[in-house]
Scaffold this motif. Structure first.
Motif, short mmCIF file in Angstrom:
data_model
loop_
_atom_site.label_atom_id
_atom_site.label_comp_id
_atom_site.label_asym_id
_atom_site.label_seq_id
_atom_site.Cartn_x
_atom_site.Cartn_y
_atom_site.Cartn_z
N ASP A 111 0.80 -1.21 0.00
CA ASP A 111 0.00 0.00 0.00
C ASP A 111 0.84 1.26 0.00
N GLY A 112 0.21 2.32 -0.51
CA GLY A 112 0.70 3.68 -0.32
C GLY A 112 2.04 4.00 -0.97
N ASP A 113 2.63 5.08 -0.46
CA ASP A 113 3.89 5.55 -1.03
C ASP A 113 5.06 4.76 -0.47
N MET A 114 6.21 4.92 -1.10
CA MET A 114 7.44 4.29 -0.62
C MET A 114 8.59 5.24 -0.88
N TRP A 115 9.42 5.45 0.16
CA TRP A 115 10.53 6.38 0.06
C TRP A 115 11.58 5.90 -0.95
N PHE A 116 12.44 6.82 -1.35
CA PHE A 116 13.55 6.47 -2.22
C PHE A 116 14.43 5.40 -1.58
N HIS A 117 14.83 4.42 -2.39
CA HIS A 117 15.64 3.33 -1.88
C HIS A 117 16.44 2.68 -2.99
N ILE A 118 17.38 1.84 -2.60
CA ILE A 118 18.19 1.01 -3.48
C ILE A 118 17.78 -0.43 -3.22
N ASP A 119 17.39 -1.17 -4.25
CA ASP A 119 16.95 -2.55 -4.04
C ASP A 119 18.08 -3.39 -3.45
N LEU A 145 9.28 6.97 -9.18
CA LEU A 145 10.22 8.07 -9.35
C LEU A 145 11.63 7.49 -9.40
N PHE A 146 12.39 7.89 -10.40
CA PHE A 146 13.77 7.45 -10.54
C PHE A 146 14.68 8.68 -10.45
N ALA A 147 15.64 8.65 -9.53
CA ALA A 147 16.58 9.74 -9.38
C ALA A 147 17.96 9.30 -9.84
N ASN A 148 18.59 10.13 -10.64
CA ASN A 148 19.91 9.86 -11.20
C ASN A 148 20.97 10.23 -10.16
N LEU A 260 22.60 0.60 -9.40
CA LEU A 260 23.82 1.17 -8.84
C LEU A 260 24.02 2.63 -9.25
N ALA A 261 23.12 3.15 -10.06
CA ALA A 261 23.25 4.53 -10.53
C ALA A 261 21.95 5.31 -10.36
N THR A 262 20.95 4.70 -9.73
CA THR A 262 19.68 5.37 -9.47
C THR A 262 19.16 4.96 -8.10
N ILE A 263 18.27 5.77 -7.57
CA ILE A 263 17.40 5.37 -6.47
C ILE A 263 15.97 5.54 -6.97
N HIS A 264 15.02 4.84 -6.35
CA HIS A 264 13.65 4.93 -6.83
C HIS A 264 12.67 4.96 -5.66
N ALA A 265 11.50 5.52 -5.94
CA ALA A 265 10.46 5.68 -4.92
C ALA A 265 9.10 5.47 -5.58
N ARG A 266 8.05 5.40 -4.75
CA ARG A 266 6.69 5.22 -5.27
C ARG A 266 5.78 6.29 -4.70
N THR A 267 4.92 6.84 -5.55
CA THR A 267 3.94 7.82 -5.08
C THR A 267 2.71 7.10 -4.52
N TYR A 268 1.95 7.82 -3.71
CA TYR A 268 0.75 7.26 -3.07
C TYR A 268 -0.29 6.85 -4.12
N PHE A 269 -1.06 5.81 -3.80
CA PHE A 269 -2.21 5.43 -4.63
C PHE A 269 -3.31 4.92 -3.70
#
Length: 289
Positions: A111-119, A145-148, A260-269
């Motif tokens: 559920d919901g959002d998820m903070w930026f993280h590295i798998d 969301l993908f951050a470089n 290894l070159a990005t972090i990613h997150a999820r927006t709320y739904f």
């Protein structure tokens, strides 16, 4: 035979991301196609394929072109219920979903959002690549969301780079989505590992900032107050809007990214709407500065 001349990579943002066209992932690829994808991946970090209809076998075969597939991490006993799902029977796959059957999750991280993280950043060898396929989507939200983090590293002030060069940071996970782990208590039973704050990519050699909001909790050799202050600064850089590509999912999207070159997150739904994505990974290596 798919024609290599039909393949095209179109950038999706100035931060990262490219749309790949002219490839049907349900069919085996030849060496030229794999090379085209790998070159595009090295340059754009996140690749998107639209309108795919993929079985587990298709997804596993495609991911295998880029290295040995990673096994889904098994959580310690007291944390296992947070990530185990009824339908997660293939150890190479994780179902990222909020769907339940008879009151029990069929997958994980629902559920919901998820903070930026590295798998699997909390492990000794974080996954090198992640592949995610969209099967069911909510009417709104749930974007990725993908951050470089290469651009984030390049933007850091030299003084901060000098301070952190050679330092390691604690990455720890208790399988939550938007809450930091309390490291003042005993963490011996929580998966964790110390990685360099800055790493060099094993293929491209490019430097990146290897920290994230969800799992990075302390810089080795610093008191907690100083560490927290610096980690917050690093988040400010890595999560800058100009470094982020926001992927709005469509059914049949297949998205792959360089872990290894990005972090990613999820927006709320909305919690009352189903979301189901199927994930597999390529096993990683120990990262170094």
């Amino acid at each position: 035979m798919q024609d290599v001349l039909d393949m095209k990579a179109t950038p999706l943002s100035q931060a990262c991301g490219a749309l790949i066209e002219g490839i049907d992932l349900t069919r085996p690829l030849d060496e030229r196609q794999v090379t085209f994808i790998q070159d595009a991946w090295n340059g754009h970090l996140v690749l998107v394929f639209r309108g795919q209809t993929l079985s587990e076998e298709d997804q596993q075969r495609f991911a295998g072109y880029f290295g040995p597939l990673g096994d889904r991490k098994v959580a310690p006993g007291q944390l296992r219920e947070r990530v185990e799902g009824l339908d997660q029977t293939n150890p190479k796959f994780m179902l990222v979903t909020n769907i339940k059957r008879d009151g029990k999750p069929i997958g994980a991280f629902g559920d919901g959002d998820m903070w930026f993280h590295i798998d699997s950043g909390y492990s000794a060898k974080p996954y090198r690549y992640t592949f995610l396929y969209g099967l069911k989507l909510p009417s709104t939200g749930g974007n990725t969301l993908f951050a470089n983090t290469c651009k984030a590293y390049e933007a850091l002030p030299q003084e901060l780079k000098d301070t952190l060069t050679g330092r390691k940071a604690l990455h720890i996970h208790e399988y939550k989505r938007n809450e930091k782990v309390d490291i003042s208590a005993d963490i011996s039973q929580s998966p964790h590992y110390y990685h360099p704050v800055f790493i060099s990519h094993p293929l491209t050699g490019r430097k990146s900032l290897f920290v994230d909001r969800l799992m990075t909790r302390a810089i080795e050799g610093m008191d907690q107050e100083q560490s927290d202050l610096i980690i917050d600064q690093l988040h400010d850089f890595s999560e800058r809007k100009e470094f982020i590509y926001e992927h709005e999912w469509q059914l049949g999207d297949f998205v792959m990214w360089d872990n290894l070159a990005t972090i990613h997150a999820r927006t709320y739904f909305p919690k009352d709407e189903d979301r189901l994505l199927r994930r597999c990974t390529v096993e990683g290596v120990e990262v170094s500065e």
